[in-house]
Write an enzyme that holds these catalytic residues in place. Structure first.
Site, short mmCIF file in Angstrom:
data_model
loop_
_atom_site.label_atom_id
_atom_site.label_comp_id
_atom_site.label_asym_id
_atom_site.label_seq_id
_atom_site.Cartn_x
_atom_site.Cartn_y
_atom_site.Cartn_z
N HIS A 38 0.81 -1.22 0.00
CA HIS A 38 0.00 0.00 0.00
C HIS A 38 0.84 1.27 0.00
CE1 HIS A 38 -2.23 -3.32 1.94
NE2 HIS A 38 -3.23 -2.86 1.19
N GLY A 78 -11.13 -0.23 -7.30
CA GLY A 78 -11.97 0.74 -8.00
C GLY A 78 -11.66 0.90 -9.48
N MET A 90 -12.32 -7.24 -8.88
CA MET A 90 -13.20 -8.07 -8.06
C MET A 90 -14.65 -7.89 -8.54
SD MET A 90 -11.28 -7.29 -4.42
CE MET A 90 -12.17 -8.45 -3.41
N SER A 91 -15.33 -6.92 -7.93
CA SER A 91 -16.76 -6.72 -8.22
C SER A 91 -17.02 -6.29 -9.66
CB SER A 91 -17.35 -5.69 -7.26
OG SER A 91 -16.71 -4.43 -7.40
N HIS A 141 -5.40 0.59 -2.62
CA HIS A 141 -6.36 0.71 -3.71
C HIS A 141 -6.14 2.03 -4.45
CE1 HIS A 141 -8.21 2.71 -0.24
NE2 HIS A 141 -8.96 3.41 -1.07
#
Length: 208
Positions: free
Chosen positions: A105, A159, A179-180, A125
Site C-alpha cells: 500500500h 476501483g 473483483m466486483s 487501492h
C-alpha cells in the site's frame, strides 16, 4: 513491457459453484484467478478450488490468497501474500514451486517486499471502492512512483473500471486486478471483454 494481465479476485461473496460458473465463462478474457476467501478453512479452500479445476479451469492460472500450503497441495501457480502473511522468502523456500505475490500500500512496503524476493506486487487501492468505504484512493501518481522504483511487475487494484484500466496500464502497471467489476456485473462476460479491450489500449498507447 510484457502484455498486460488481468487478475480476477474473489471476495468471499459467492459459493464455489457460482465462482466456477463465472470464471469458466470469462476464462478467455482473464489471465489469473485469485481465490481470496478469508473465512474459509484449508479443507474448504482445497475442495472448492478442486471443483474449479475439475470444471476445466487451468490450475496453473490459479493463485491462492495467503495459504501456501493449500496452493502447494493443489499445484497452483502461486500464492498471494498480505501484510500478516509469512515473509515471501520463507514461503518461497518452503514451497519453491510457487510464485509469490504480495499486496502493498506504499512505496516503502513495495521496496521491502521486493527485498523479500516477491515475484510481483499488487498495489492499491487506486480509486475509491466499495470494498474500502470512506478511504481515498492512492491514485496513479503513487502507482507511477512504485513502477519506476521497483523492478518486479506491479499490478493495480481497487476501483478500477473498464474506463480506468487503460490509464492504470499506461501508468506502468503490468496488469490489473478486478473483483466486483466482473464478479458482481450483470453480464460478467461483457464486463471482462471491456476490461481486456481497455488494458490492450493502454498497452499499445504506452508502446507508442
Amino acid at each position: 513491457m510484457l502484455r498486460p494481465t488481468i487478475h480476477l479476485i474473489t471476495a468471499g461473496t459467492h459459493t464455489f459453484t457460482e465462482l466456477t460458473t463465472i470464471v469458466m465463462s470469462v476464462q478467455e478474457q482473464i489471465d489469473f484467478f485469485h481465490i481470496r476467501e478469508k473465512n474459509r478453512t484449508a479443507i474448504e479452500l482445497y475442495k472448492g478450488v478442486q471443483e474449479i479445476i475439475d470444471a476445466g479451469f487451468p490450475v496453473e492460472r490459479i493463485i491462492i490468497n495467503d495459504r501456501g500450503d493449500v496452493a502447494a497441495a493443489l499445484g497452483t501457480f502461486g500464492v498471494q501474500l498480505a501484510h500478516h502473511s509469512l515473509p515471501a522468502s520463507v514461503v518461497k523456500k518452503t514451497f519453491p514451486g510457487l510464485s509469490a505475490g504480495k499486496s502493498v500500500h506504499s512505496l516503502e512496503e513495495a521496496k521491502l517486499a521486493e527485498q523479500e524476493g516477491v515475484d510481483y506486487l499488487l498495489f492499491g487501492h487506486l480509486y475509491l471502492t466499495s470494498s474500502k468505504p470512506g478511504k481515498v484512493g492512492r491514485g496513479l501518481r503513487s502507482l507511477r512512483e512504485i513502477t519506476r522504483t521497483v523492478r518486479c511487475p506491479v499490478l493495480g487494484i481497487g476501483g478500477i473500471t473498464p474506463d480506468r484500466a487503460k490509464d492504470v496500464i499506461f501508468s506502468g502497471a503490468q496488469g490489473i486486478a478486478v473483483m466486483s467489476g466482473i464478479l458482481q456485473a450483470d453480464e460478467p462476460v461483457k464486463a471482462a471483454k471491456a476490461y481486456r479491450k481497455s488494458v490492450e489500449e493502454g498497452y499499445y498507447e504506452q508502446a507508442l
